[in-house]
Every structure is written in structure tokens, then in C-alpha cells.
Design an enzyme around this catalytic site. Sequence first.
Site, PDB file in Angstrom:
ATOM      1  N   HIS A 117     -11.472  -1.960   3.345  1.00 49.63           N
ATOM      2  CA  HIS A 117     -11.285  -1.663   4.772  1.00 49.63           C
ATOM      3  C   HIS A 117     -11.887  -0.321   5.191  1.00 49.63           C
ATOM      4  O   HIS A 117     -11.854   0.022   6.361  1.00 49.63           O
ATOM      5  CB  HIS A 117      -9.790  -1.681   5.099  1.00 49.63           C
ATOM      6  CG  HIS A 117      -9.057  -0.557   4.416  1.00 49.63           C
ATOM      7  ND1 HIS A 117      -8.929  -0.491   3.040  1.00 49.63           N
ATOM      8  CD2 HIS A 117      -8.474   0.558   4.901  1.00 49.63           C
ATOM      9  CE1 HIS A 117      -8.285   0.619   2.726  1.00 49.63           C
ATOM     10  NE2 HIS A 117      -7.992   1.275   3.833  1.00 49.63           N
ATOM     11  N   ASP A 118     -12.379   0.451   4.237  1.00 53.98           N
ATOM     12  CA  ASP A 118     -12.968   1.753   4.551  1.00 53.98           C
ATOM     13  C   ASP A 118     -14.486   1.740   4.454  1.00 53.98           C
ATOM     14  O   ASP A 118     -15.124   2.780   4.601  1.00 53.98           O
ATOM     15  CB  ASP A 118     -12.472   2.813   3.556  1.00 53.98           C
ATOM     16  CG  ASP A 118     -11.007   3.125   3.726  1.00 53.98           C
ATOM     17  OD1 ASP A 118     -10.502   3.018   4.858  1.00 53.98           O
ATOM     18  OD2 ASP A 118     -10.365   3.478   2.715  1.00 53.98           O
ATOM     19  N   ASP A 165       0.874  -1.171   0.000  1.00 52.87           N
ATOM     20  CA  ASP A 165       0.000   0.000   0.000  1.00 52.87           C
ATOM     21  C   ASP A 165       0.912   1.222   0.000  1.00 52.87           C
ATOM     22  O   ASP A 165       1.784   1.349   0.858  1.00 52.87           O
ATOM     23  CB  ASP A 165      -0.872  -0.031   1.268  1.00 52.87           C
ATOM     24  CG  ASP A 165      -2.196   0.674   1.064  1.00 52.87           C
ATOM     25  OD1 ASP A 165      -2.197   1.750   0.443  1.00 52.87           O
ATOM     26  OD2 ASP A 165      -3.226   0.159   1.540  1.00 52.87           O
ATOM     27  N   ASP A 188      -2.720   4.908  -2.283  1.00 56.83           N
ATOM     28  CA  ASP A 188      -3.653   5.475  -1.328  1.00 56.83           C
ATOM     29  C   ASP A 188      -3.947   6.944  -1.608  1.00 56.83           C
ATOM     30  O   ASP A 188      -3.010   7.739  -1.804  1.00 56.83           O
ATOM     31  CB  ASP A 188      -3.021   5.351   0.071  1.00 56.83           C
ATOM     32  CG  ASP A 188      -3.918   5.863   1.171  1.00 56.83           C
ATOM     33  OD1 ASP A 188      -4.891   5.180   1.497  1.00 56.83           O
ATOM     34  OD2 ASP A 188      -3.643   6.966   1.701  1.00 56.83           O
ATOM     35  N   GLU A 210      -6.377   4.481  -5.741  1.00 60.03           N
ATOM     36  CA  GLU A 210      -7.584   4.850  -5.008  1.00 60.03           C
ATOM     37  C   GLU A 210      -7.931   6.258  -5.467  1.00 60.03           C
ATOM     38  O   GLU A 210      -7.368   7.231  -4.982  1.00 60.03           O
ATOM     39  CB  GLU A 210      -7.355   4.836  -3.487  1.00 60.03           C
ATOM     40  CG  GLU A 210      -8.656   5.095  -2.743  1.00 60.03           C
ATOM     41  CD  GLU A 210      -8.476   5.561  -1.296  1.00 60.03           C
ATOM     42  OE1 GLU A 210      -9.396   5.355  -0.510  1.00 60.03           O
ATOM     43  OE2 GLU A 210      -7.437   6.159  -0.963  1.00 60.03           O
TER      44      GLU A 210
HETATM   45  C1  GLC Z   1      -7.382   5.991   2.184  1.00 56.75           C
HETATM   46  C2  GLC Z   1      -7.345   4.736   3.025  1.00 56.75           C
HETATM   47  C3  GLC Z   1      -7.928   5.029   4.369  1.00 56.75           C
HETATM   48  C4  GLC Z   1      -7.107   6.091   5.019  1.00 56.75           C
HETATM   49  C5  GLC Z   1      -6.937   7.311   4.115  1.00 56.75           C
HETATM   50  C6  GLC Z   1      -5.805   8.156   4.580  1.00 56.75           C
HETATM   51  O1  GLC Z   1      -8.659   6.420   1.920  1.00 56.75           O
HETATM   52  O2  GLC Z   1      -7.997   3.702   2.363  1.00 56.75           O
HETATM   53  O3  GLC Z   1      -8.011   3.900   5.178  1.00 56.75           O
HETATM   54  O4  GLC Z   1      -7.712   6.489   6.220  1.00 56.75           O
HETATM   55  O5  GLC Z   1      -6.636   6.975   2.789  1.00 56.75           O
HETATM   56  O6  GLC Z   1      -4.584   7.539   4.329  1.00 56.75           O
END
Ligand code: GLC
Length: 557
Positions: free
Chosen positions: A327-328, A98, A198, A255
Site C-alpha cells: 500500500h506504500d 497491523d 509497522d 516492516e
Molecule cells: C508504514 C506504513 C505506512 C505509514 C507509515 C507510518 O511505513 O506502511 O503506510 O504511512 O508506516 O505509520
Amino acid sequence: MEKQWWHNKVAYQIYPKSFYDHNGDGIGDIPGIIEKLDHLAYLGVDILWISPVYQSPLADQGYDISDYYAIDPRFGTMEDMDRLIAEAKKRQIYILMDLVINHCSDEHVWFQKAMADPEGEYGNFFYLADQKDGRPCNWRSYFGGSVWEPLPGTDKQYLHMFHKKQPDLNWEEPRVRQEIYKMINWWLEKGVAGFRLDAIINIKKALPMKDYPADRPDGLADPGVMLAHAEGIGAFLKEMKEETFQKYHAFTVGEVFNEKPEELAAFIGEDGYFSSMFDFRETAIGSSPKGWYDNRPVTGEGYKAACFESQERSADIGFYSNIIENHDEPRGVSRYLPKDQVCEASKKMLAGSYFMLRGIPFIYQGQEIGMENTDIPSIDQVDDISSRAEYEAALQAGLSEEKAMEAVRDYSRDNARTPMQWNGERHGGFTKGTPWIKAAPSYRLINVEEQRGRKDSVLEFYRSLIALRKDPKYEDSLIYGACIPYLREQKGLMAYLRKGEIHTLLVMGNYQGAPQKVELSGTYEKVLINNMDRFDEEEDGKICLMGWQYVILEMRS
Ligand code: GLC
Ligand code: CA
């Protein structure tokens, strides 16, 4: 389209803290992942995205990195990481790290140095401003409150799009970019196959910073508004790709929220910045700018429409990565199925519906056994920092505590973060100690041990979906074929054709509890997948699907 090694792969996301605890301290770890590699090989997945295991104070569960070159001792050692890469390789499994590079931790040495000497070498690694001039802009951080925070011990303030322990890195500073590329290449040299990127869309800020109209009682503006005004992220992403990923044929998945539609080709086209990016259209269904408390529940029709829009948008461009959860997010089965209809049949129908879309399917840990949202009795039992902010937003908007809690129960990230349910023993067999977060009580019923080898389990169903998608015979249709919505207007039916040069498959899910008749698109050769043991053919070229029935037919050409 030029073929790439990752086109026909199936990916799986591991949230290490909750996957498997090897040493009994209640926290999942890398040796725990190694121990469970055989489960993943049994399932048939090829790519593992490992959520962050770098050294971190875990203010945002590892998405706040204090050393990109070290493994957090709670997760193991660098030797464990090397062993994981090697053991995975033996099973033809690729590892994705990640990549959290929009921000680091406030405990990273760069930030520590910037704090000690804001005018010095590291000051420009972050977005700093003088406190005396007031807040440079009214942007809201994703986790609530202003993005600005005083820089301790100085007369400066710094910007954080996420938590205040996650200061944003200043990508306009070339030394920041060089440091990041160096780190990426270091990991690629180690043998990782690529990265999940991310929050990557945030690396470009709308400059010069300014206020936007306030959209909540807090007087702040949604960060998405800033992103809509930010121009020129492409230069950064292209440079990063050329300096790193491209040289290693790495698989990268971004993402990306809030991309501009005309940018899709630049992101995931043939020469795109990334190999793929997540399709979040389904995740966004019914979501309100006001906050979770104002979200609308998803309907089957809404889900179908969102999937097909994404399919159409990406069709001639590239591959989205398809998910129902991560996970979010809450658990997909709890979100996309009506609450009173969540059962093994409907879980399989949902699984099959997204899995066979064009793109790269990702499975989130526990999804393969149909894990559901947990119960969250009260706000003090919530770990997730975003849930707290959403709870506050709901109260501020005048909701009762009970109503605010309902929103938290439905959307909390904790739903995805409860321990993986391995068996029916204490804590679902996740740990011999006390888990860092309570196991969902459903582990007694829903767990790997119970499902493994039971022919009609959700787990075995996922295995059959994966095996079919990876069957070289159907590569022309399931990997490279077009995805054509079928009987789109028929309510409660989620159906599409995967049309390749040789094979055409008809994928059909009855997205409702009641049976319905469906006209076939032609004669069929055979039934490749069926989540029920009956298949009711009518005489007039129609079939009758039971409630939540799902089938894949190979059509005669
Ligand atoms: C992304 C991750 C999340 C995190 C955020 C900040 O959205 O998936 O879990 O809190 O970035 O890094
Ligand atoms: Ca552990």
C-alpha cells in the site's frame, strides 16, 4: 531448521479502505472483506494481513491510531472483526493485524493527557522538549519537514517521525512498553494469528538526540541517518517477543528498513525477534536520497541482482517475506516492467519470478489481477500525504510542475490505493456509492469477474502458482530447498533452481520482449508451469523462451 506453521503459507494484504464497500458509503469495510472471503479462498491464500482498521482520524489512513481496542466505525464494529476472524477460520485463513506501535494518533487519550499536563503521568509517553531550547535535532520526518512540532497549549514540543498527527511513543518508558504488550496480548487472545509490525525499526532513537549533516535544501537530515546511529533496538524487540508473540506461536512480519546487515539473524534467525521481515531491496532499487524525482527506473538486471542478493543474505538465516508491491508503493507491474511492455505475459513472468523465491510470498490486493498504476491528472487530486511532500521536494529542487507530477505519477501511494477492481461496472464494482478515491480507469479491462475462470488470465496464473507452492509434494524444494541463481550472467534471464532433498525445480523467466535461448541444467521430468501455450525445445539441450515467457520445470535427479 525447525518447521513452523507459517512456512508453507501464502499471504495476502488487504487495504480495507479500498477493498470492498459493503454499505455504500464509498469506504471499504470489514463486512466487505467478509463478503469477499470466497474470492480469497478461491485464490488459495492462507494468511490475510489487514491494514489498520482501528479507531483513527485517518490522517495517515489508519496508521494513526486513537484507540487500539476499538474498530473505526467507518470500517465496522468489533463484532464485525470477530465475525471476520471466525469466517476466515472456517476457510482455514489466518488473520494478521497491523501493529502500529512506533506512534499513535495525536487524538489518542495518552497524547491528550500529555498535552493537558506535560509534567504529569503521560508526559513521558512521548518525546517532549522545551520550546525555549530550540529544536533538539534536525531530523527530517518521513513525510517532510522537521520531526518537531509545538505541543499545543504548552511551552513544549513533541517528536513525530511521520506526520505531525502521529506522535512517536517513547519506548524508553517502561509503562509505554507494558501498555503495548497488554494490547498485543488482548488481540492474540481474540484469535488473530499474528501481526505485521509497522515502521518498527523507528522505535529506537539515537540518543542523546543531535544534529546530522543536512542533506537537502531544507537543512534537515534523512531519518535513515538517525537510524544508522541508533543502538540497542534488540532489547526492546526481544522483550516484546517474549511478553507476547512467543506465547501464542504468532506469525510476525516486520516492516524493517535500514537494518544493519549483521542484525539479520537476530531479526529473523531461528530465535529471531520476528518470524519474517519484508525484503525491500527491490523496492529500493534506483531510489535517490534526494527524493522520488531523482529515482532511476528499474531494469530487469537490476531487479534480478536485488532478488539474488537478498536470497543469498537470508539463505542460512531465515525467511524474508517477498513482495512486488504494497500500500506504500506503486504497482509492481508498473514499476518492474518496461512501460511499453506491460501485458498479461510480462505480468505473469514477474509474478512467477518473485513468487518462487525462498521466503513467504505476499500478494497485495489487486496484484492477482495485474492492477496497474492509475492516472493522476494533477496534484490537487492526490490523497497520499507523502506524495505532497515529494512534490514539494521536487519543486524546491528546481523541477517544473510537470516534471514534479511525473515523479508523483510513478511513485504515489495512491497507485496502490485505488479501489479493488471487482468487475467492469461503475467504480469497478467496489461501491454502490461514491468511492473515497477514484477508481483507476483500467477497471473496465482489468477486473476479477473478467479473469475468473478465463484459463490464461493473470488471476488464474496466480492460482496455479499458489497451488504449486502449496503442493506438499514439492515442500522439500519450494519451501525448504535452497535457491540457487542459474545462468546469472545471462542478460534478460531471471532463473534459479529450487533444490530440495528430493526435488529440484528450475524456474525461468525471460525478462525481455525478445526471445532467447537457454541451456537447461539437465534433463527435465515435466513442465509444471508455463505462461504460454508453447514450449520450444531445441535439439541441443536448450529451449527457446519467447519474450516474457515463464516456465517451471521439474528436473530429473
Ligand atoms: C508504514 C506504513 C505506512 C505509514 C507509515 C507510518 O511505513 O506502511 O503506510 O504511512 O508506516 O505509520
Ligand atoms: Ca463502507
